[in-house]
Every structure is written in C-alpha cells, then in structure tokens.
Enzyme design. Structure first.
Site, mmCIF file in Angstrom:
data_model
loop_
_atom_site.group_PDB
_atom_site.id
_atom_site.type_symbol
_atom_site.label_atom_id
_atom_site.label_comp_id
_atom_site.label_asym_id
_atom_site.label_seq_id
_atom_site.Cartn_x
_atom_site.Cartn_y
_atom_site.Cartn_z
ATOM 1 N N ASN A 3 1.013 -0.020 6.032
ATOM 2 C CA ASN A 3 1.449 -0.792 4.868
ATOM 3 C C ASN A 3 2.177 -2.010 5.410
ATOM 4 O O ASN A 3 3.160 -1.881 6.137
ATOM 5 C CB ASN A 3 2.386 0.028 3.975
ATOM 6 C CG ASN A 3 2.963 -0.822 2.853
ATOM 7 O OD1 ASN A 3 2.313 -1.753 2.385
ATOM 8 N ND2 ASN A 3 4.183 -0.542 2.452
ATOM 9 N N GLY A 4 1.677 -3.206 5.068
ATOM 10 C CA GLY A 4 2.313 -4.437 5.540
ATOM 11 C C GLY A 4 1.242 -5.455 5.908
ATOM 12 O O GLY A 4 0.077 -5.303 5.558
ATOM 13 N N HIS A 54 13.648 -33.570 -34.426
ATOM 14 C CA HIS A 54 12.535 -34.142 -35.213
ATOM 15 C C HIS A 54 11.918 -33.113 -36.147
ATOM 16 O O HIS A 54 10.713 -33.125 -36.390
ATOM 17 C CB HIS A 54 11.478 -34.718 -34.256
ATOM 18 C CG HIS A 54 11.991 -35.834 -33.422
ATOM 19 N ND1 HIS A 54 12.259 -37.091 -33.929
ATOM 20 C CD2 HIS A 54 12.366 -35.873 -32.117
ATOM 21 C CE1 HIS A 54 12.740 -37.861 -32.966
ATOM 22 N NE2 HIS A 54 12.825 -37.154 -31.857
ATOM 23 N N CYS A 83 0.860 -1.182 0.000
ATOM 24 C CA CYS A 83 0.000 0.000 0.000
ATOM 25 C C CYS A 83 0.901 1.238 0.000
ATOM 26 O O CYS A 83 2.116 1.140 0.106
ATOM 27 C CB CYS A 83 -0.866 0.027 1.263
ATOM 28 S SG CYS A 83 -1.879 -1.429 1.456
ATOM 29 N N LYS A 117 8.795 -14.038 -22.219
ATOM 30 C CA LYS A 117 9.355 -12.767 -21.742
ATOM 31 C C LYS A 117 10.069 -12.039 -22.874
ATOM 32 O O LYS A 117 9.882 -10.851 -23.092
ATOM 33 C CB LYS A 117 10.324 -13.015 -20.567
ATOM 34 C CG LYS A 117 9.652 -13.354 -19.273
ATOM 35 C CD LYS A 117 9.171 -12.152 -18.499
ATOM 36 C CE LYS A 117 7.740 -11.794 -18.509
ATOM 37 N NZ LYS A 117 6.707 -12.785 -18.524
ATOM 38 N N GLU A 157 7.492 -10.885 -25.711
ATOM 39 C CA GLU A 157 6.473 -9.862 -25.420
ATOM 40 C C GLU A 157 7.077 -8.488 -25.180
ATOM 41 O O GLU A 157 6.401 -7.480 -25.379
ATOM 42 C CB GLU A 157 5.577 -10.280 -24.261
ATOM 43 C CG GLU A 157 6.229 -10.364 -22.915
ATOM 44 C CD GLU A 157 5.207 -10.729 -21.836
ATOM 45 O OE1 GLU A 157 4.056 -10.279 -21.896
ATOM 46 O OE2 GLU A 157 5.586 -11.477 -20.921
ATOM 47 N N ARG A 160 1.283 1.791 -6.016
ATOM 48 C CA ARG A 160 1.500 0.833 -4.929
ATOM 49 C C ARG A 160 0.190 0.165 -4.500
ATOM 50 O O ARG A 160 0.204 -0.827 -3.758
ATOM 51 C CB ARG A 160 2.126 1.521 -3.723
ATOM 52 C CG ARG A 160 3.486 2.142 -3.967
ATOM 53 C CD ARG A 160 3.977 2.860 -2.733
ATOM 54 N NE ARG A 160 4.143 1.941 -1.637
ATOM 55 C CZ ARG A 160 5.233 1.208 -1.432
ATOM 56 N NH1 ARG A 160 6.231 1.295 -2.293
ATOM 57 N NH2 ARG A 160 5.344 0.388 -0.428
ATOM 58 N N LYS A 171 -2.372 -5.528 -19.400
ATOM 59 C CA LYS A 171 -1.957 -6.204 -18.171
ATOM 60 C C LYS A 171 -2.964 -7.272 -17.772
ATOM 61 O O LYS A 171 -2.595 -8.299 -17.225
ATOM 62 C CB LYS A 171 -1.795 -5.192 -17.031
ATOM 63 C CG LYS A 171 -1.274 -5.783 -15.728
ATOM 64 C CD LYS A 171 0.095 -6.439 -15.905
ATOM 65 C CE LYS A 171 0.584 -7.112 -14.653
ATOM 66 N NZ LYS A 171 1.777 -7.948 -14.895
ATOM 67 N N TRP A 193 -3.728 -1.574 -1.297
ATOM 68 C CA TRP A 193 -3.678 -2.787 -2.108
ATOM 69 C C TRP A 193 -4.160 -3.882 -1.168
ATOM 70 O O TRP A 193 -3.404 -4.340 -0.293
ATOM 71 C CB TRP A 193 -2.256 -3.061 -2.579
ATOM 72 C CG TRP A 193 -2.128 -4.281 -3.421
ATOM 73 C CD1 TRP A 193 -1.678 -5.515 -3.028
ATOM 74 C CD2 TRP A 193 -2.438 -4.419 -4.814
ATOM 75 N NE1 TRP A 193 -1.690 -6.394 -4.067
ATOM 76 C CE2 TRP A 193 -2.158 -5.759 -5.177
ATOM 77 C CE3 TRP A 193 -2.921 -3.560 -5.777
ATOM 78 C CZ2 TRP A 193 -2.346 -6.236 -6.471
ATOM 79 C CZ3 TRP A 193 -3.105 -4.045 -7.068
ATOM 80 C CH2 TRP A 193 -2.818 -5.355 -7.400
ATOM 81 N N GLU A 234 8.472 -19.824 -20.318
ATOM 82 C CA GLU A 234 8.358 -18.479 -19.737
ATOM 83 C C GLU A 234 9.478 -17.587 -20.253
ATOM 84 O O GLU A 234 9.235 -16.418 -20.584
ATOM 85 C CB GLU A 234 8.382 -18.550 -18.216
ATOM 86 C CG GLU A 234 8.379 -17.204 -17.523
ATOM 87 C CD GLU A 234 7.150 -16.351 -17.840
ATOM 88 O OE1 GLU A 234 6.200 -16.870 -18.471
ATOM 89 O OE2 GLU A 234 7.145 -15.161 -17.508
HETATM 90 C C1 AGP Z 1 2.856 -12.340 -18.853
HETATM 91 O O1 AGP Z 1 4.074 -11.623 -18.933
HETATM 92 C C2 AGP Z 1 1.789 -11.764 -19.765
HETATM 93 N N1 AGP Z 1 1.562 -10.420 -19.447
HETATM 94 C C3 AGP Z 1 0.543 -12.626 -19.847
HETATM 95 O O2 AGP Z 1 0.933 -13.850 -20.449
HETATM 96 C C4 AGP Z 1 -0.177 -12.963 -18.534
HETATM 97 O O3 AGP Z 1 0.613 -13.860 -17.777
HETATM 98 C C5 AGP Z 1 -1.505 -13.649 -18.880
HETATM 99 O O4 AGP Z 1 -2.293 -12.747 -19.622
HETATM 100 C C6 AGP Z 1 -2.291 -14.110 -17.644
HETATM 101 O O5 AGP Z 1 -2.622 -12.984 -16.866
HETATM 102 P P1 AGP Z 1 -3.152 -13.245 -15.368
HETATM 103 O O6 AGP Z 1 -2.025 -13.879 -14.619
HETATM 104 O O7 AGP Z 1 -3.519 -11.887 -14.846
HETATM 105 O O8 AGP Z 1 -4.328 -14.170 -15.454
#
Ligand code: AGP
Length: 609
Positions: free
Chosen positions: A101-102, A505, A2, A486, A489, A27, A604, A75, A482
């Site tokens: 906050n905590g 293959h 927070c 990274k 994206e 935050r 996001k 938060w 992953e």
């Molecule tokens: C991850 O870097 C991406 N932004 C995306 O794959 C994300 O993980 C995915 O959209 C799932 O989002 P969520 O964890 O909020 O469900």
C-alpha cells in the site's frame, strides 16, 4: 490507498484473509488477491474485480490447508485494474511475495536497474518492483534482504512480505502508509486498518516509521531502522466493527476531511522533483504544446466544477490568457468555441460522471487538447482524455466530496504554474515560491483541523437555520459555491452562494432578522468591500460568520463570529478556507441527525444525464 492484511497462526488462512479483505474494501476495490505459503512454496490467487470475485476463484480451488498468508485489495495507482496488476506480486523466482500500500516514486529507475540484472517484469505496477528488488537482495536472510531493498526505495509503503524458504513467518515494513500489528493467542496479524482483524483480536499496535516486524504465530519482533529491537504498548480496541471501518470516526465524511493533509501531500509529492520543479509526466502534450495554448476551459459538475471556478482565477492571473470554468452539463450543449490551441481541463473524482464525460468528448470532437484531473485510475474520463493527472486521494466513500475536491485544486494549480513557467510568465524563483506554498498547505489544514471545536460550537448555534447565504468576492465567491453545496447536500438546509457585490441588486430582499450569512473574507484586495457588504446585511438583521485571514483586525469589529485561517500565501488560502466550511456543514448535518455519508437523492457517481 489499498488494503493489506496478513496472518500467521493455526487457522485456515484463506477464509480469514478473504473476510479481512472485505472489511478493507472501503480502502480500494478494483482488484484483490491472496498469497499463501507452506512447505510447498508460495501460491498466488488474484483477480481484477471485487473480493466477491476473488472469493469465487479461491473457493473453487478448494481449501489449501495453509495457515500463513497475505492479502490485498487494490485502489489502482500505477497500472490499471487488471488480473496481472493486482497484488500480491510474486517474484519470478517464486521466493518472495509482496502486498503493498503506497507509491514507489522511483520504480522506473529500479525497474531499469533490475532489468539490467536479468529481471523481467509483467505488470505496469510500481509494487512488482518491490518483490523483485527484495528477491535481488535476498541471499538467505529475509530481514537483511528487506532492509537492503528498502534502502533503494523512495516513496510510501506498507508492505506484507512472505518468503517461500520461511513458511512460518511474515515480514512487515512501513514508511508513510499505515500498518497495524494484531496480537493473538498462537496467531498474529498485519493489516492496513483495524477493521480487518477486529473479529480475531482487539489487541493491536501501529508500526512506527521505518519499523520492520517479523511475525510468527508465537512471536512478533519489531526492529527500528537501526536494527534495534523495539517494544510497543499494545492498545486494546473498544470500537465496534462498523465504527472501525471509519477509523473510529462516526462518518466517512469527517474521516475524509481529516485525511486531506495526507491526501494533498500524496498528490503533490510525486509531482515535485528534488530541485523543486513540477513534473507533469505528460506523454502526449509537449512543453511546446502547452506553451501554444491560448485559452483554457475548465469543465466539470458539482464540487469538481467549483474547483474549476476557483482555479480559473489563479490560472488567468498566472497565464494571462482567457480561462473559463463551465458546467459540463451546459458546456456540451453550448456549442463551445474550441480549437487545437484550447486546453480543456476536465475534473472528476469518479471519472465516470456522464455529463463530464460527454463534455470531454465534445472538446475532443472540436479538436481541443484535453487533460483530466481524476481520482479513479483507468476510469472512463481518465482513459478518454489526452492526458490525465491522478489525485492520489484514495477511495472517497462519502457522497459529499472533501479530500478529492482539495487534491483536485492543488493539482490544477500545479498544472497552471507549470504552464506559466513554460510561457515565461512565472520565473523559476516564483515557481519555487508557489510550489513551496503548496507544500505548506497540509500543515495549514492540520492547524485548522486541530481546533474543530470552534466549528462545532458555531454549528450548534445555527443548525436550525432555514436558509443560509454564503457571500464572497472573486476567489472567495468561488469558494462559497462549494461551501453552499456542502451544506445543502448533507444538511438539506437551503442555501445560496452569492457574489457579495451582487446581493444589493435584488436578493438582499431575502435578508431578514436572524438570517445566517457566512462571509468569506480571505481575498485581501476586496476586504473593504466585503466589510461593507457585511454591514449591509447586518443592518437588515442578519447574523454573520466571517472566515478571515489570521492577521485581519477589521472584520471582527462587524461580524458576529470570526473563523481565522492560518497565515498563508494567496495560493494556499483557497485550500485552507474551504476546510472550516466543510466542518461547518458536517457539524450542522450531524446535529440534525442527517445521513451524512449517503444523503437522500444523491449518488457518489452520477452516471446518468
Ligand atoms: C460533491 O459533494 C457532490 N457529491 C457532487 O457535486 C460531485 O462533485 C459531482 O457529482 C461530480 O462528481 P465527480 O467529481 O465524480 O465527477
């Protein structure tokens, strides 16, 4: 996480607090409030929603004329976002107001103690306990009351506290959560982070662990936990306001990569009791229910799905039952075979990803038991799942997830270990060893983060790559998913994660002179196979960066570059291996000048199908 702020001086405090809180919205932003103190006592104004919602309420009330106050943007952790759960919390007596906050880990027992002494509670929060506990300890001396109350607190806290009897002062106290003191001319400030007060002062210092500060407009007195007066060197901040919101980092992503040790510690700590046993805190799923589970499905999207693919390997091994990870967008249309003995673990940072929410609903419709691993309190997925385990990663601002991924992984591991213990698949001793290894993950990550220069250098060699392959076997293949995402994206470089044994293959036809291959080689049982795969791609002209264990003396003889992860147990390796790969993607994207925190085409939280 927070945001808290406080002011004592000669300015109109209300607009100052609102403006300061707006700088801290990164935050936390699900509710906000301010507390003003004057000779007439303490006045609270707070609401669920954003700072803008609070501003409308405050401004409609007109100017208070106050020059001392505290503020908070939340938060949510304990207690869903609501007007009553928002801060500040004013003791029923009206004598003490607190912003926090905590996480107070022993708030339930403190609430019981205070209730037994006639105190009543109106919120689900841990922070309300703090205001009532200080009130309980108060007998005319604010500092003594705060210190006496602190002796009973367990957990993390940055506190801003005002007393109706002392309208000219603010008390600040911290343990684990950050708290800044700002020094002005005839005015002084407290804040969770520098951006909140940068407009008014650039002269600040950070309270150290367990230090208590008493602020008036003319003076700031700081005391250590022994009650001794301490002095701090004042730091003059050179950052611009924009940079300060990122804690001095150029992007939220690198800030959040750096926050991973703290985020993991905050996620794990409340789930391990003094004996080293795992506490899940489930209300619906009993130990017997967990023992009767005969299959597990992990379902999510994107990076959250990748957590499931990593966790699948570990849970299957510990529990000796079928464990599958499935893309939520596929799962929900795949007519999954589920029943009341299936546990569906749903993973989501935002808790609002529509594909994942629908997968959860599909699982419930088919009678499966459900647990969600979520970072946003009271989000849709959290509210609709039978049980929820919150990652205490704090708001994750960068679209590319890092700290949420890492906290999700350790939380699924704790769930799997506890289930294995209940089924007698892991002895108490084995559980304690695994828990101990998980508790060491933050320090392992800190070791990696102490040397980002290596990844900066390697990124500088390859940031113009057109295509990158990430190879791994078993859990390393899961991690490569992953790592590849990274890179894609945030740098817009095409990349593929490939099971190393599968490359020959067909896809190996794409390997040509100069192709970059990143080989994940931390899974020890298949290291020899990985070395063979490295030789295969090297023979076709690839450049190979290998992520290896600290004691690996073989892989360096075949790879072009090696990145070592610190010595750790098998359970810790995935959490450590992903960190240099996060940094690699970050520095490549940074060198390419990409919009790292807001990559093109991405959001996001994907709340559409
Ligand atoms: C991850 O870097 C991406 N932004 C995306 O794959 C994300 O993980 C995915 O959209 C799932 O989002 P969520 O964890 O909020 O469900």
């Amino acid at each position: 996480m927070c945001g808290i702020v406080g002011y004592v001086g000669e300015r109109a405090v209300t607009p100052l607090l609102l403006e300061a809180l707006e700088k801290l919205e990164y935050r936390g932003y699900d509710s906000a409030g301010i507390a003003l103190v004057s000779d007439g006592g303490i006045e609270i104004q707070k609401t669920r929603g954003r700072i803008a919602d609070l501003r409308r309420i405050v401004e409609s009330a007109g100017d208070s004329g106050c020059t001392v106050g505290i503020g908070h943007t939340r938060w949510a952790t304990h207690g869903e976002p609501s007007d009553v759960n928002s801060h500040p919390h004013l003791s029923k007596s009206g004598r003490v107001a607190v912003v926090h906050n905590g996480i107070i880990e022993n708030y339930i027992e403190l609430r019981a103690f205070l209730s037994a002494h006639g105190y009543e509670f109106s919120t689900e929060t841990d922070s309300e306990v703090v205001s009532e506990l200080i009130d309980y300890c108060y007998s005319g001396d604010p500092v003594a009351a705060v210190r006496k109350a602190e002796l009973q607190l367990r957990g993390s806290y940055a506190l801003g506290i005002i007393f109706a009897d002392f309208p000219e002062q603010i008390i600040a106290l911290r343990k684990d959560s950050p708290l800044i003191i700002g020094i002005g001319e005839n005015e002084n400030f407290i804040a969770s982070d520098i951006p909140a007060i940068l407009k008014y002062t650039r002269d600040v210092f950070r309270l150290d662990e367990r230090e208590l500060a008493v602020l008036s407009k003319k003076r700031v007195a700081v005391f250590n936990e022994l009650g001794e007066r301490v002095e701090h060197v004042i730091e003059h901040i050179e950052w611009d306001a924009g940079a300060a919101e990122k804690g001095g980092y150029p992007h939220f992503m690198i800030k959040e990569i750096m926050e991973q040790p703290e985020a993991i510690s905050k996620t794990v700590a409340p789930r391990i009791d003094a004996n080293g046993d795992i506490l899940l805190g489930f209300k619906s799923l009993s130990d017997e229910d967990l023992k009767n589970i005969d299959s597990i499905k992990l379902t999510a999207c994107g990076s959250a799905y990748h957590v499931g693919v990593v966790a699948k390997h570990l849970l299957k091994k510990w529990l000796d039952i079928p464990v599958e990870a499935e893309l939520a967008s596929e799962f929900r249309y795949d007519d999954p075979i589920l029943n009341e003995r299936t546990l569906v673990i749903v993973i989501s940072q935002s808790g609002e990803t529509l594909d994942t929410l629908y997968a959860l609903r599909e699982a419930k419709n088919k009678g499966a038991r459900t647990v969600s691993i979520v970072n946003v309190v009271a989000s849709s997925i959290a509210n609709e799942s039978e049980e929820v385990l919150y990652t205490w990663a704090g708001p994750e601002i960068s679209v590319a997830t890092t700290k949420a991924y890492s906290t999700q992984l350790v939380l699924v591991e704790l769930l799997g270990i506890r289930m294995a213990q209940l089924r007698g698949k892991l002895s108490d001793c084995e559980v304690k060893e695994l828990v101990s290894a998980i508790k060491c993950i933050p320090s392992g990550i800190e070791t990696i983060l102490s040397d980002v220069q290596t990844m900066q250098y390697v990124a500088s060699l390859y940031f113009n790559s057109q295509s990158v392959f990430f190879l791994g076997r078993n859990i390393d293949f899961a991690l490569s998913l992953e790592a590849s995402l990274k890179l894609k994206e945030i740098s817009y470089i095409h990349s593929e994660a490939y099971a190393a044994g599968e490359l020959k293959h067909g896809t190996i036809s794409l390997i040509e002179d100069g192709t970059l291959v990143i080989a994940l080689c931390t899974y020890r049982p298949l290291l020899d196979k990985m070395i063979s795969n490295i030789k295969e791609v090297k023979a076709r002209g690839a450049k190979v960066i290998a992520i290896i264990n600290e004691d690996d003396i073989q892989t360096g003889t075949v790879a072009d570059h090696i990145i070592r992860i610190p010595e750790c147990g098998e359970i810790s390796a995935p959490s450590l291996t992903i960190v240099p790969l996060q940094l690699f993607a970050y520095y490549i994207a940074s060198l390419k000048g990409c919009d790292i925190d807001k990559p093109r085409n991405l959001a996001k939280s994907v709340t559409v199908e």
